[in-house]
Design a protein around this motif. Structure first.
Motif, mmCIF file in Angstrom:
data_model
loop_
_atom_site.group_PDB
_atom_site.id
_atom_site.type_symbol
_atom_site.label_atom_id
_atom_site.label_comp_id
_atom_site.label_asym_id
_atom_site.label_seq_id
_atom_site.Cartn_x
_atom_site.Cartn_y
_atom_site.Cartn_z
ATOM 1 N N ALA A 1 0.834 -1.213 0.000
ATOM 2 C CA ALA A 1 0.000 0.000 0.000
ATOM 3 C C ALA A 1 0.864 1.256 0.000
ATOM 4 C CB ALA A 1 -0.929 -0.009 1.217
ATOM 5 N N PRO A 2 0.491 2.277 -0.771
ATOM 6 C CA PRO A 2 -0.757 2.429 -1.542
ATOM 7 C C PRO A 2 -0.754 1.776 -2.920
ATOM 8 C CG PRO A 2 0.550 4.418 -1.738
ATOM 9 C CD PRO A 2 1.302 3.524 -0.786
ATOM 10 N N GLY A 3 0.387 1.231 -3.363
ATOM 11 C CA GLY A 3 0.388 0.464 -4.602
ATOM 12 C C GLY A 3 1.244 1.007 -5.726
ATOM 13 N N GLY A 4 2.109 1.978 -5.465
ATOM 14 C CA GLY A 4 2.965 2.534 -6.510
ATOM 15 C C GLY A 4 3.893 1.506 -7.130
ATOM 16 N N TRP A 5 4.550 0.711 -6.285
ATOM 17 C CA TRP A 5 5.458 -0.320 -6.817
ATOM 18 C C TRP A 5 4.666 -1.411 -7.531
ATOM 19 C CZ3 TRP A 5 10.616 -1.914 -4.171
ATOM 20 C CH2 TRP A 5 11.413 -0.775 -3.988
ATOM 21 N N THR A 6 3.479 -1.714 -7.029
ATOM 22 C CA THR A 6 2.627 -2.719 -7.675
ATOM 23 C C THR A 6 2.281 -2.284 -9.087
ATOM 24 O OG1 THR A 6 1.677 -3.316 -5.533
ATOM 25 C CG2 THR A 6 0.473 -4.015 -7.487
ATOM 26 N N GLN A 7 1.942 -1.001 -9.272
ATOM 27 C CA GLN A 7 1.621 -0.487 -10.597
ATOM 28 C C GLN A 7 2.798 -0.646 -11.556
ATOM 29 O OE1 GLN A 7 0.393 3.459 -9.048
ATOM 30 N NE2 GLN A 7 -1.428 3.219 -10.321
ATOM 31 N N VAL A 8 3.992 -0.323 -11.090
ATOM 32 C CA VAL A 8 5.188 -0.456 -11.926
ATOM 33 C C VAL A 8 5.410 -1.919 -12.305
ATOM 34 C CG1 VAL A 8 7.706 -0.203 -11.984
ATOM 35 C CG2 VAL A 8 6.294 1.610 -10.992
ATOM 36 N N ALA A 9 5.265 -2.816 -11.336
ATOM 37 C CA ALA A 9 5.473 -4.244 -11.590
ATOM 38 C C ALA A 9 4.473 -4.783 -12.605
ATOM 39 C CB ALA A 9 5.375 -5.025 -10.286
ATOM 40 N N VAL A 10 3.203 -4.386 -12.473
ATOM 41 C CA VAL A 10 2.161 -4.847 -13.405
ATOM 42 C C VAL A 10 2.493 -4.415 -14.831
ATOM 43 C CG1 VAL A 10 -0.243 -4.498 -14.107
ATOM 44 C CG2 VAL A 10 0.293 -5.034 -11.733
ATOM 45 N N GLN A 11 2.904 -3.166 -15.000
ATOM 46 C CA GLN A 11 3.263 -2.678 -16.331
ATOM 47 C C GLN A 11 4.441 -3.445 -16.906
ATOM 48 O OE1 GLN A 11 3.585 1.636 -16.859
ATOM 49 N NE2 GLN A 11 2.315 1.943 -15.060
ATOM 50 N N ALA A 12 5.403 -3.782 -16.033
ATOM 51 C CA ALA A 12 6.628 -4.437 -16.505
ATOM 52 C C ALA A 12 6.410 -5.886 -16.915
ATOM 53 C CB ALA A 12 7.707 -4.359 -15.426
ATOM 54 N N VAL A 13 5.626 -6.636 -16.139
ATOM 55 C CA VAL A 13 5.480 -8.073 -16.424
ATOM 56 C C VAL A 13 4.382 -8.357 -17.429
ATOM 57 C CG1 VAL A 13 6.356 -8.642 -14.129
ATOM 58 C CG2 VAL A 13 3.883 -8.576 -14.504
ATOM 59 N N GLY A 14 3.486 -7.390 -17.650
ATOM 60 C CA GLY A 14 2.466 -7.549 -18.673
ATOM 61 C C GLY A 14 1.400 -8.566 -18.338
ATOM 62 N N PRO A 15 0.499 -8.821 -19.280
ATOM 63 C CA PRO A 15 -0.648 -9.709 -19.026
ATOM 64 C C PRO A 15 -0.284 -11.160 -18.764
ATOM 65 C CG PRO A 15 -0.539 -9.067 -21.350
ATOM 66 C CD PRO A 15 0.452 -8.217 -20.621
ATOM 67 N N ARG A 16 0.890 -11.588 -19.215
ATOM 68 C CA ARG A 16 1.302 -12.975 -18.970
ATOM 69 C C ARG A 16 1.946 -13.152 -17.591
ATOM 70 N NH1 ARG A 16 5.276 -14.729 -21.508
ATOM 71 N NH2 ARG A 16 6.077 -12.852 -22.506
ATOM 72 N N GLY A 17 2.267 -12.042 -16.938
ATOM 73 C CA GLY A 17 2.877 -12.118 -15.615
ATOM 74 C C GLY A 17 1.852 -12.177 -14.505
ATOM 75 N N GLN A 18 2.349 -12.354 -13.292
ATOM 76 C CA GLN A 18 1.494 -12.396 -12.105
ATOM 77 C C GLN A 18 2.120 -11.502 -11.038
ATOM 78 O OE1 GLN A 18 -1.396 -13.935 -11.667
ATOM 79 N NE2 GLN A 18 -1.432 -15.022 -13.625
ATOM 80 N N VAL A 19 1.334 -10.573 -10.516
ATOM 81 C CA VAL A 19 1.805 -9.700 -9.445
ATOM 82 C C VAL A 19 0.884 -9.865 -8.246
ATOM 83 C CG1 VAL A 19 2.274 -7.330 -8.709
ATOM 84 C CG2 VAL A 19 2.751 -8.019 -11.075
#
Length: 229
Positions: free
Chosen positions: A77-95
Motif C-alpha cells: 500500500a498504496p500500490g505505486g510499486w505494484t503499478q510499476v510491476a504490473v506494467q513491466a510483467v504484462g498480461p502474462r505475468g502475475q503480481v
C-alpha cells in the motif's frame, strides 16, 4: 511503463496558502510535497506514490522485471510499486501485492490483505501466482520516531522479515529488493544474502531524497530453496 519524472529545475516554488493550525514540521512537509517534481509527476502519470519512481529508476539499471514474471510486492500500500510491476510483467505475468492495510485494487494484480508473517501467507501467495516468485519487492518502512538508533533497528527488522519471506517463496535464480538504511545492510543479514544469492549490491535511486538515509539492497541469483533451509 511510466515515464521518468522531469528534473526539479529552478522554477518558482509553491507556497502554502495558509499555515494556520499546522505545526512547523507539518508546514515543512507540505511545502516539500507541493514542490517535489516526483509528487507532481506521479499525479500526472496516475501513479499512487512518488516511490514508484524509485523502482522505475532502479529498473533502468537493473532490468530485472521482465514480461511473464511472477512478482510479490510486500507492504504494498498504496500500490505505486505494484503499478510499476504490473506494467513491466504484462498480461502474462502475475503480481501479488500484500499489505496488512486495506489497499485499492490494481488492475492486473492480486491484492491480499493480511500479515505476510503468518504461516498461511506463503501458501496464499504461491497459490495466487501459480508458482514460486521470480522477484520479491519490499519498500516497507515503519513510522519514524526521530530516534536514529530505534528507527534503524525497526527498518532493518522489516528488511529481515521480508528476506525471510522471500527465501521461502522465491524460485531458484530469483531476486530480492528491499529498503534498508545508509551504512548498508546489517552484517548478519548481509551474510545470509551473500550465502543465498549470487550477487548482492546497494543502490540509492535519484528519487530517494538526498536528505533521506534510505538505500535499497538488491540481491540476484537466488540459489534455491535448499539454501534457505
Amino acid at each position: 511503463m511510466a515515464k521518468q519524472p522531469p528534473g526539479s529545475g529552478r522554477g518558482m516554488s509553491t507556497r502554502l496558502k495558509t499555515a494556520e493550525g499546522r505545526s512547523t514540521a507539518s508546514q515543512r512537509w507540505l511545502t516539500r510535497q507541493l514542490n517535489d517534481p516526483y509528487v507532481k509527476a506521479a499525479k500526472e502519470q496516475g501513479l499512487r506514490s512518488r516511490a514508484a519512481f524509485k523502482l522505475l529508476e532502479m529498473e533502468e539499471k537493473l532490468k530485472l522485471l521482465k514480461p511473464g514474471m511472477r512478482v510479490v510486492d510486500l507492504g504494498a500500500a498504496p500500490g505505486g510499486w505494484t503499478q510499476v510491476a504490473v506494467q513491466a510483467v504484462g498480461p502474462r505475468g502475475q503480481v501479488v501485492a500484500i499489505d496488512i492495510l486495506p489497499m485499492d485494487p490494481v488492475t492486473g494484480a492480486t491484492v491480499l490483505q493480511g500479515d505476510f508473517q503468518e504461516v498461511e501467507a506463503e501458501e496464499r501467495t504461491i497459490d495466487a501466482m501459480g508458482g514460486r516468485a521470480d522477484i520479491v519487492l519490499s519498500d516497507m518502512a515503519p513510522n519514524t520516531t526521530g530516534h536514529q538508533a530505534t528507527d534503524h533497528l525497526r527498518i532493518m527488522g522489516l528488511a529481515e522479515i521480508a528476506l525471510d519471506f522471500a527465501r521461502r517463496v522465491l524460485a531458484p535464480g530469483g531476486a530480492f529488493i528491499a529498503k534498508v538504511l545508509q551504512g548498508g545492510t546489517e552484517a548478519e543479514m548481509l551474510a545470509t544474502l551473500k550465502r543465498d544469492f549470487a550477487t548482492v549490491r546497494h543502490m540509492k535511486p535519484p528519487a530517494s531524497r538526498k536528505d533521506s538515509a534510505e538505500l535499497y539492497v538488491v540481491a540476484t541469483g537466488f540459489r534455491g530453496s535448499a539454501a534457505a533451509t
